[in-house]
Scaffold this motif. Structure first.
Motif, PDB file in Angstrom:
ATOM      1  N   GLU A 254       0.845  -1.195   0.000  1.00 57.58           N
ATOM      2  CA  GLU A 254       0.000   0.000   0.000  1.00 57.58           C
ATOM      3  C   GLU A 254       0.887   1.254   0.000  1.00 57.58           C
ATOM      4  O   GLU A 254       1.614   1.512   0.957  1.00 57.58           O
ATOM      5  CB  GLU A 254      -0.920   0.014   1.220  1.00 57.58           C
ATOM      6  N   ALA A 255       0.816   2.006  -1.093  1.00 54.21           N
ATOM      7  CA  ALA A 255       1.658   3.206  -1.207  1.00 54.21           C
ATOM      8  C   ALA A 255       1.369   4.195  -0.080  1.00 54.21           C
ATOM      9  O   ALA A 255       2.280   4.844   0.437  1.00 54.21           O
ATOM     10  CB  ALA A 255       1.446   3.868  -2.565  1.00 54.21           C
ATOM     11  N   GLU A 256       0.108   4.304   0.320  1.00 54.39           N
ATOM     12  CA  GLU A 256      -0.229   5.246   1.392  1.00 54.39           C
ATOM     13  C   GLU A 256       0.374   4.812   2.722  1.00 54.39           C
ATOM     14  O   GLU A 256       0.711   5.646   3.578  1.00 54.39           O
ATOM     15  CB  GLU A 256      -1.749   5.414   1.522  1.00 54.39           C
TER      16      GLU A 256
ATOM     17  N   ARG B 102       5.610  -0.466  -3.047  1.00 50.00           N
ATOM     18  CA  ARG B 102       4.767   0.046  -4.121  1.00 50.00           C
ATOM     19  C   ARG B 102       4.698   1.573  -4.042  1.00 50.00           C
ATOM     20  O   ARG B 102       4.609   2.140  -2.945  1.00 50.00           O
ATOM     21  CB  ARG B 102       3.367  -0.536  -4.009  1.00 50.00           C
TER      22      ARG B 102
ATOM     23  N   ASP C 276       3.045   5.382  -5.327  1.00 51.03           N
ATOM     24  CA  ASP C 276       1.992   6.188  -5.935  1.00 51.03           C
ATOM     25  C   ASP C 276       2.704   7.211  -6.818  1.00 51.03           C
ATOM     26  O   ASP C 276       3.358   8.140  -6.327  1.00 51.03           O
ATOM     27  CB  ASP C 276       1.170   6.870  -4.847  1.00 51.03           C
TER      28      ASP C 276
ATOM     29  N   THR D 239       1.756   9.586  -8.512  1.00 48.61           N
ATOM     30  CA  THR D 239       1.266  10.969  -8.514  1.00 48.61           C
ATOM     31  C   THR D 239       1.912  11.800  -7.412  1.00 48.61           C
ATOM     32  O   THR D 239       1.728  13.025  -7.368  1.00 48.61           O
ATOM     33  CB  THR D 239      -0.263  11.017  -8.333  1.00 48.61           C
ATOM     34  N   GLN D 240       2.665  11.137  -6.531  1.00 49.26           N
ATOM     35  CA  GLN D 240       3.277  11.831  -5.393  1.00 49.26           C
ATOM     36  C   GLN D 240       4.605  12.478  -5.796  1.00 49.26           C
ATOM     37  O   GLN D 240       5.327  11.982  -6.662  1.00 49.26           O
ATOM     38  CB  GLN D 240       3.520  10.852  -4.248  1.00 49.26           C
TER      39      GLN D 240
ATOM     40  N   TYR E 150       8.995  10.060  -0.771  1.00 52.23           N
ATOM     41  CA  TYR E 150       9.758   8.826  -0.563  1.00 52.23           C
ATOM     42  C   TYR E 150      11.208   9.060  -0.153  1.00 52.23           C
ATOM     43  O   TYR E 150      11.830   8.174   0.433  1.00 52.23           O
ATOM     44  CB  TYR E 150       9.748   7.993  -1.854  1.00 52.23           C
TER      45      TYR E 150
ATOM     46  N   GLY F 244       5.847  -2.436  -8.507  1.00 47.90           N
ATOM     47  CA  GLY F 244       4.566  -2.240  -9.147  1.00 47.90           C
ATOM     48  C   GLY F 244       4.117  -3.531  -9.787  1.00 47.90           C
ATOM     49  O   GLY F 244       4.906  -4.468  -9.958  1.00 47.90           O
TER      50      GLY F 244
END
Length: 560
Positions: free
Chosen positions: A307-309, A333, A335, A337-338, A343, A361
């Protein structure tokens, strides 16, 4: 050491109970300290002891300088380490030297009376090995008879009110000798009955096989069970010239792996009390001169953060979990769009902790040509990210988890899906490796060795994948070491031929319909035990790099 333990031997290991024994910290961890200047090496001896969880030292040299001995014991006592006086030479087995046993007991008793309680020896340990005498080969029955008498005299010289623990080292093969005057009693049984604990010198570098440590000590442990006595198992790190007798070549990491497994294997015996390492000087030398394999290879122990979040919101928690569980590889994984800042701090903190981070991914549909752009988008993001951040904030690789066999098209036109997938994977590796040092890797089902490669039907698909990737993680989802080893053996063997890296992935997520593929029901401890057996089976393969557990979310919440 054999390149791989036979599966039948692994079955034997698996049949040993994983319960009913004390926790490892309750076991004795002993080490001989011989031919060493205590005053000059006190700090190093105690540091080595602590690094190897040693809680008992058999120390020789009381007669050299009692004050140095007292200072050493006092310092060891402050660190929770007992010191036992070590005495003995092969000649002590002969009648003419019977007074040696008694004189040594008297010397220790006299010394203890002259110092404070925290400077006293906690025990006396004899190490007398008459097999090194010429007389042993000239007249073995006589030597055994005299040795028995000398031992009896030495024990009788210990005062009845003494609290000293009295012990002796003996070779494992004395069960083949009769006790003088008691032909129906093996000599090792008689010896075990005389002492508070006996250390069996089972100098081997394997646990299993008919000539391994477990087999060689079975008679002694059973005899001690019946006698209500304790047994330590002695191993050596000396360069003996006979590789199967020593952990000299394997190095400290392999040795401790075996020793931890030994607790599991032998812990069913009420008499099993731990192990002893021969000796400080050899162990110190081994630790200071690691093997080439140790220098070249650090085993991976990883997990997946899907989970990227979670990665963004629980950075500290993930890192704490990784450190607590000795994890040095994370597939994470992203996201896309971040911003990169989402990261960079996490990757930097992981790097400082010695943890590799690979961007991850994947989706079943990513095997199809029409979804190739999703793979390339991930690659572009990671490469651009690495170019923008500091070196210690860079991802180490890109990892794909694509499982197209859950797609409807797999069952209707498997060959077409495979061809598309192969094209996507080739493009993935090409783009990842262009002008970067990123590793390209992927997960692979354990049954791909049964799938033909399109265009090359003589090549199993697993071999095509391994040849393409920098490293491959084979999803050997089983809840027993035997099943994991069987599932991954072909992949490990082929990786060895190609000089490619292979990891083994196991599952701890609940799977009610197929519980045998997950450690969910068994829990963390059983999983660790089984993975230790997998490590032991594959440890001699340079291709085998370790294992990963799927996944962080489930591992963190798994029962103990």
């Amino acid at each position: 050491m054999n390149r791989i333990l036979c599966l039948s031997l692994m079955l034997t290991a698996l049949s040993l109970p994983l319960f009913g024994f004390s926790e490892s910290e309750e076991y004795t961890r002993a080490m001989w300290v011989e031919k060493t200047e205590l005053g000059e090496e006190e700090e190093s001896i105690l540091e080595t002891a602590q690094q190897n969880s040693i809680n008992v030292l058999y120390v020789k040299g009381i007669e050299e300088d009692p004050q140095v001995t007292a200072d050493f014991i006092q310092e060891a006592d402050s660190k929770g380490i007992q010191v036992h006086a070590l005495g003995g030479e092969p000649s002590w087995a002969l009648e003419e030297n019977q007074d040696k046993y008694k004189a040594f007991v008297d010397e220790v008793m006299e010394y203890n009376q002259s110092v404070s309680p925290d400077q006293q020896f906690a025990g006396i340990h004899f190490k007398v090995q008459p097999q090194y005498l010429e007389e042993w080969y000239d007249d073995q029955p006589r030597v055994l008879r005299e040795w028995k008498a000398n031992i009896t005299a030495g024990i009788q010289s210990v005062p009845e009110d003494s609290t000293l623990e009295i012990s002796h080292s003996i070779p494992f093969w004395l069960d083949e000798m009769e006790t003088p005057g008691q032909s129906d009693v093996p000599f090792n049984h008689w010896l075990i009955q005389q002492f508070d604990h006996t250390t069996i010198l089972a100098f081997r570098d394997t646990l299993e096989t008919t000539n391994g440590i477990v087999s060689l000590t079975e008679n002694e442990l059973e005899a001690a069970d019946q006698a209500g006595k304790q047994i330590l198992v002695g191993i050596t790190t000396a360069e003996t010239g006979r590789n199967w007798t020593t952990f000299f070549e394997e190095g400290p990491e392999s040795m401790h792996l075996h020793l931890n497994l030994m607790d599991k294997h032998l812990g069913e015996h009420s008499s099993y009390a731990g192990y002893a390492i021969d000796d400080y000087a050899n162990l110190k030398q081994q630790e200071e001169t690691p093997s080439e394999e140790d220098m070249e290879k650090q085993q991976k122990r990883g997990t997946y953060v899907w989970e990227a979040e979670t990665l963004i919101n629980e950075k500290d928690k993930i890192l704490d979990f990784a450190k607590e569980n000795n994890i040095n590889l994370l597939y994470t994984r992203l996201d896309l769009t971040q911003p990169y800042s989402a990261y960079s701090h996490f990757v930097e903190a992981a790097d400082a902790a010695g943890i590799e981070v690979h961007a991850m991914g994947g989706h079943p549909s990513w095997a199809l040509k029409e979804e190739e752009h999703r793979i390339l988008k991930l690659v572009d993001y990671v490469k651009s990210y690495n170019q923008d951040v500091n070196e210690n904030q860079s991802f180490d690789g890109i990892h794909l988890d694509i499982e197209p066999y859950v797609e409807p098209s797999w069952s209707t036109d498997q060959a077409s899906v495979l061809k598309q997938w192969m094209g996507n994977l080739e493009r993935f590796v090409e783009e990842t490796k262009e002008n970067s040092d990123l590793e390209a890797s992927m997960d692979m089902a354990m049954w791909f060795d049964d799938i033909e490669t399109p265009g090359s039907p003589e090549t199993p698909f697993n071999e095509w994948v391994i040849g393409l990737m920098d490293h491959t993680s084979v999803m050997a989802f089983r809840d027993q070491a035997e099943g994991i080893i069987q599932a991954a053996e072909n992949e490990v063997n082929f990786s060895e031929k190609l000089g490619k890296d292979i990891l083994i992935s196991v599952e701890i997520k609940e799977n009610p319909s197929h519980p045998h593929i997950s450690f969910y029901e068994e829990g963390k401890e059983v999983m660790e035990n089984q993975l230790s057996l997998v490590d032991e089976a594959f440890q001699s393969y340079s291709s085998y790099q370790g294992y990963t557990v799927h996944a962080y979310r489930y591992w963190d919440g798994a029962k103990e």
